[in-house]
Design an enzyme around this catalytic site. Sequence first.
Site, mmCIF file in Angstrom:
data_model
loop_
_atom_site.group_PDB
_atom_site.id
_atom_site.type_symbol
_atom_site.label_atom_id
_atom_site.label_comp_id
_atom_site.label_asym_id
_atom_site.label_seq_id
_atom_site.Cartn_x
_atom_site.Cartn_y
_atom_site.Cartn_z
ATOM 1 N N TYR A 26 0.880 -1.114 0.158
ATOM 2 C CA TYR A 26 -0.009 -0.083 -0.144
ATOM 3 C C TYR A 26 0.892 1.082 -0.024
ATOM 4 O O TYR A 26 2.009 1.263 0.464
ATOM 5 C CB TYR A 26 -1.043 -0.163 1.134
ATOM 6 N N TRP A 86 -2.347 1.904 12.820
ATOM 7 C CA TRP A 86 -2.257 0.723 12.346
ATOM 8 C C TRP A 86 -0.888 -0.039 11.748
ATOM 9 O O TRP A 86 -0.350 -0.896 12.151
ATOM 10 C CB TRP A 86 -3.485 0.513 11.377
ATOM 11 N N ASP A 87 -0.168 0.920 11.013
ATOM 12 C CA ASP A 87 0.779 0.405 10.167
ATOM 13 C C ASP A 87 2.015 0.345 11.049
ATOM 14 O O ASP A 87 2.906 -0.409 11.140
ATOM 15 C CB ASP A 87 1.108 0.936 8.852
ATOM 16 N N THR A 88 2.257 1.455 12.132
ATOM 17 C CA THR A 88 3.099 1.491 13.194
ATOM 18 C C THR A 88 3.009 -0.007 13.993
ATOM 19 O O THR A 88 3.988 -0.465 14.097
ATOM 20 C CB THR A 88 2.731 2.721 13.993
#
Length: 622
Positions: free
Chosen positions: A108, A200-202
């Site tokens: 993404y 979220w991605d962290t």
Amino acid sequence: MGRPTDGRSATATPASVDVSVVLPAYNEERTIENTVRVTLQTLESFLPADAFEVIVAEDGCDDRTPEIADRMAAEDSRVRHFHSDTRLGRGGALEHAFAAAHGETLVYFDTDLATDMQHLESLVERVRSGEYDVATGSRWMPENVADRPVKRGFPSQVYNGLVRVFLRSDLRDHQCGFKAFSRQAFETLRDDVEDEHWFWDTEMLVRAQRAGFRVAEFPVDWEPKGDTKVDLVRDVLGMGSQILRTWWQLSVRPRITREVTIVSGLLLTLVAVALMTLYIDPSEVLSVLGDADPTLVAAAAAIYVLSWPLRGLRYRDILGELGYHEKTGFLTGAIFISQTGNLVFPARAGDAVRAYVVKARRGIPYPSGFASLAVERVFDLLTIAGLAGVVLVGLAATGGLNDIASVLATGVSGGNVDVSASDVRTVAYVATGVGVVAIAGVLAIALSARADSNLVRAVVGRFSSDSYVEYVAGVIEQFVSDLQAVAGNRAAFGRVGVSSLAIWTIDVVTAVVVLFALGVDIDPTVLVGVSFFAVSVGNLAKVLPLSPGGVGLYEIAFTVFMAALAPVTPAMALAAAVLDHAVKNAVTIVGGVASMLSLNVSLTTAVEESADVRERELAESE
């Protein structure tokens, strides 16, 4: 929450694609078409035309983004439109789209194409080749630091620094919207990642490192385009709370064993006792306690026992209004066990035990168990504050306020007991603050019941908009709803109110009998009135306890106001406070042990398992 739907073209995307690129989109009508076309062209430059798919993860948009995404999906079978009726949050949209994707390499990047697309092949191939499980671009590598405006660069550096320190991450940039995951890594981590928005991605990166996945970070050329959609106040605060939550889950909670909890409770108790010796001579207190009449001490304990069936009746009435009908005996036992837990363990872990007991033995959902307990606490605080207020009015009528003003200004000393004015004021501030907050909170809930707007989410949303705040808002709404259910029924409100008054009246009478057991010889009417005030203020103050069981502020309050208003000698008042607390704690422990044997509940097991039960219950409700 609206279910995500896959609005792709009639020509289905082959399920054998290698790479799935997800473009998280929220109101991107001006850029989404160009972003999809650039993405397709870039992927075609290094992959076969049928080896990839591009998914527009459209997150509850209210502009033309869904229409544009549908048209592009109809024009090219490699494009899919993943639609949600309501906002899932960036993380939620990514997770749902990745779960529905066909590729083994999941990619993404932000739709503004701030990261130079020349790096896309490098990102994809790091994971597609099997060399790494996770890959992420970085704007903060020493050899290639991005030129960012101060208002965006400084918060980003602070944030990444906090993640490295608290979550022990080896990465420099956790927020860069340019990442790839292997299917295996995503499927392994997705259930553990709780955030559904900017964090979220962290969290994915941190948990990937903890799980032993191979994570690659490489420098990218990055240029900010347009205004950031991150609210630098609300979202940064929200991500800060997520850092603390993840730190607790990964670094603290695994170390909280039964032994650690017990030792911590004992240490807190020892600290509280040590602090008390700064203004108390223990020998004088012990001397007074040694002269106590054992018959009257036993009578005080017997009187206090009478309050426990009333606690069970009150809890039965509260649960009844929430739709759960249980026997008083069982509920009295559950309260005994939970209060014993609060004496033994710090941070009121016993409250979780009660919710665990009613869940494990009677199937009452965990959120309802906590909500009913919170409603009970509100009635306790209102009753105590009301009692203190009534006595305060009486003192005003008889000139007793002068004595209160004097003790606030000078403190209390006598014999070897010396409580400073600052300690007295601390007790007064805490007690007053707790009483005011309790009354104001109930008034606010009553007003909110008349309003059509959702005041809880409006207020909470001012502080943050991340998914964790959504959870907090949901908990508060459940509590408010349950309190309104009890307060909205006049009969139930009256029963719970009367039983609360009876419970705390017995609590005060117990303290009065303890005073008589120590040989206090003053007008019983004066003694009862002052005891109502001293016990009420003490219980309001111990909402912020120095140790398990509330030892500390309660004793100060009882000692100060009994000595100032009764009057009783400071040493006698302190001895009464200590003995009063000891009698009540002894009754609680005996009842708790008997209830644990009767209900076959292990206190330590309940404390340990209550956290797991709560997590499972929350997961089932989502």
